[in-house]
Motif scaffolding. Structure first.
Motif, PDB file in Angstrom:
ATOM      1  N   GLU A 197     -27.424 -33.603   8.407  1.00  0.00           N
ATOM      2  CA  GLU A 197     -26.083 -33.027   8.261  1.00  0.00           C
ATOM      3  C   GLU A 197     -25.035 -33.920   8.908  1.00  0.00           C
ATOM      4  OE1 GLU A 197     -25.089 -29.476  10.864  1.00  0.00           O
ATOM      5  OE2 GLU A 197     -27.259 -29.561  11.167  1.00  0.00           O
ATOM      6  N   TYR A 198     -25.384 -34.632   9.961  1.00  0.00           N
ATOM      7  CA  TYR A 198     -24.460 -35.537  10.628  1.00  0.00           C
ATOM      8  C   TYR A 198     -24.277 -36.816   9.816  1.00  0.00           C
ATOM      9  CZ  TYR A 198     -25.479 -32.244  14.315  1.00  0.00           C
ATOM     10  OH  TYR A 198     -25.642 -31.081  15.021  1.00  0.00           O
ATOM     11  N   VAL A 199     -25.363 -37.286   9.222  1.00  0.00           N
ATOM     12  CA  VAL A 199     -25.286 -38.447   8.337  1.00  0.00           C
ATOM     13  C   VAL A 199     -24.382 -38.114   7.148  1.00  0.00           C
ATOM     14  CG1 VAL A 199     -26.600 -39.948   6.779  1.00  0.00           C
ATOM     15  CG2 VAL A 199     -27.543 -39.347   9.022  1.00  0.00           C
ATOM     16  N   THR A 200     -24.552 -36.932   6.589  1.00  0.00           N
ATOM     17  CA  THR A 200     -23.725 -36.495   5.469  1.00  0.00           C
ATOM     18  C   THR A 200     -22.251 -36.486   5.861  1.00  0.00           C
ATOM     19  OG1 THR A 200     -25.533 -35.154   4.604  1.00  0.00           O
ATOM     20  CG2 THR A 200     -23.316 -34.603   3.836  1.00  0.00           C
ATOM     21  N   ALA A 201     -21.958 -35.983   7.037  1.00  0.00           N
ATOM     22  CA  ALA A 201     -20.564 -35.928   7.501  1.00  0.00           C
ATOM     23  C   ALA A 201     -19.980 -37.336   7.628  1.00  0.00           C
ATOM     24  CB  ALA A 201     -20.484 -35.188   8.831  1.00  0.00           C
ATOM     25  N   CYS A 202     -20.753 -38.266   8.146  1.00  0.00           N
ATOM     26  CA  CYS A 202     -20.262 -39.642   8.274  1.00  0.00           C
ATOM     27  C   CYS A 202     -20.097 -40.302   6.906  1.00  0.00           C
ATOM     28  CB  CYS A 202     -21.188 -40.465   9.159  1.00  0.00           C
ATOM     29  SG  CYS A 202     -21.031 -40.038  10.905  1.00  0.00           S
ATOM     30  N   GLN A 203     -20.988 -40.009   5.978  1.00  0.00           N
ATOM     31  CA  GLN A 203     -20.837 -40.544   4.626  1.00  0.00           C
ATOM     32  C   GLN A 203     -19.526 -40.048   4.002  1.00  0.00           C
ATOM     33  OE1 GLN A 203     -22.973 -42.852   2.926  1.00  0.00           O
ATOM     34  NE2 GLN A 203     -23.619 -43.026   5.052  1.00  0.00           N
ATOM     35  N   ARG A 204     -19.190 -38.795   4.271  1.00  0.00           N
ATOM     36  CA  ARG A 204     -17.914 -38.254   3.771  1.00  0.00           C
ATOM     37  C   ARG A 204     -16.718 -38.977   4.390  1.00  0.00           C
ATOM     38  NH1 ARG A 204     -20.374 -32.552   4.100  1.00  0.00           N
ATOM     39  NH2 ARG A 204     -21.007 -32.206   1.944  1.00  0.00           N
ATOM     40  N   VAL A 205     -16.808 -39.270   5.670  1.00  0.00           N
ATOM     41  CA  VAL A 205     -15.734 -40.004   6.354  1.00  0.00           C
ATOM     42  C   VAL A 205     -15.526 -41.360   5.695  1.00  0.00           C
ATOM     43  CG1 VAL A 205     -15.123 -41.206   8.503  1.00  0.00           C
ATOM     44  CG2 VAL A 205     -15.966 -38.853   8.591  1.00  0.00           C
ATOM     45  N   LEU A 206     -16.615 -42.073   5.427  1.00  0.00           N
ATOM     46  CA  LEU A 206     -16.517 -43.396   4.806  1.00  0.00           C
ATOM     47  C   LEU A 206     -15.940 -43.307   3.401  1.00  0.00           C
ATOM     48  CD1 LEU A 206     -19.925 -44.838   6.023  1.00  0.00           C
ATOM     49  CD2 LEU A 206     -17.644 -45.341   6.955  1.00  0.00           C
ATOM     50  N   LYS A 207     -16.359 -42.291   2.655  1.00  0.00           N
ATOM     51  CA  LYS A 207     -15.841 -42.105   1.303  1.00  0.00           C
ATOM     52  C   LYS A 207     -14.351 -41.794   1.343  1.00  0.00           C
ATOM     53  CE  LYS A 207     -16.543 -39.558  -2.963  1.00  0.00           C
ATOM     54  NZ  LYS A 207     -17.315 -38.541  -3.674  1.00  0.00           N
ATOM     55  N   GLU A 208     -13.952 -40.877   2.226  1.00  0.00           N
ATOM     56  CA  GLU A 208     -12.541 -40.512   2.343  1.00  0.00           C
ATOM     57  C   GLU A 208     -11.680 -41.692   2.780  1.00  0.00           C
ATOM     58  OE1 GLU A 208     -12.578 -37.136   4.967  1.00  0.00           O
ATOM     59  OE2 GLU A 208     -13.569 -35.863   3.466  1.00  0.00           O
ATOM     60  N   ALA A 209     -12.272 -42.605   3.552  1.00  0.00           N
ATOM     61  CA  ALA A 209     -11.548 -43.796   4.002  1.00  0.00           C
ATOM     62  C   ALA A 209     -11.416 -44.830   2.886  1.00  0.00           C
ATOM     63  CB  ALA A 209     -12.250 -44.414   5.203  1.00  0.00           C
ATOM     64  N   GLY A 210     -12.147 -44.612   1.787  1.00  0.00           N
ATOM     65  CA  GLY A 210     -12.087 -45.543   0.658  1.00  0.00           C
ATOM     66  C   GLY A 210     -12.838 -46.838   0.900  1.00  0.00           C
ATOM     67  N   LEU A 211     -13.787 -46.810   1.817  1.00  0.00           N
ATOM     68  CA  LEU A 211     -14.542 -48.021   2.146  1.00  0.00           C
ATOM     69  C   LEU A 211     -15.793 -48.148   1.280  1.00  0.00           C
ATOM     70  CD1 LEU A 211     -14.311 -47.724   6.018  1.00  0.00           C
ATOM     71  CD2 LEU A 211     -13.104 -49.372   4.574  1.00  0.00           C
TER      72      LEU A 211
END
Length: 99
Positions: free
Chosen positions: A20-34
């Protein structure tokens, strides 16, 4: 300056499963457009230095907000100024040599 990183963010004190924490970080990266590629023990990320580092910071903030009292992160990073090169370029270079 652009940077490529290999990052592994590990929340401590949250039990054995961290998906669940990995998923949250993946969302952060996606939202950042990276541009990023998750793998079994971390994530490769590429982009502007400041944007990548801001996303790393945001991942820490989000994981703490989720209740992790402590986080350990390992990160390898590289920069290159002689030419532009993406993560895919590096992978393709090896694949070509493999035949």
């Amino acid at each position: 300056m652009n940077v490529m990183i290999d990052i592994c963010i590990v929340p401590l004190g949250v039990g054995v499963s961290v998906s669940e924490y990995v998923t949250a970080c993946q969302r952060v990266l996606k939202e950042a457009g990276l541009t990023h590629q998750m793998h079994a023990y971390g994530t490769n990320v590429e982009g502007d230095w400041d944007e990548v580092m801001a996303a790393v910071k945001r991942c820490h903030e989000v994981v703490h907000e989720m209740g992790a009292p402590r986080i350990t992160t390992s990160m390898r990073l590289g920069t290159r100024i002689d030419r532009e090169q993406s993560m895919d370029d590096k992978i393709q270079s090896v694949k070509v040599k493999l035949g």
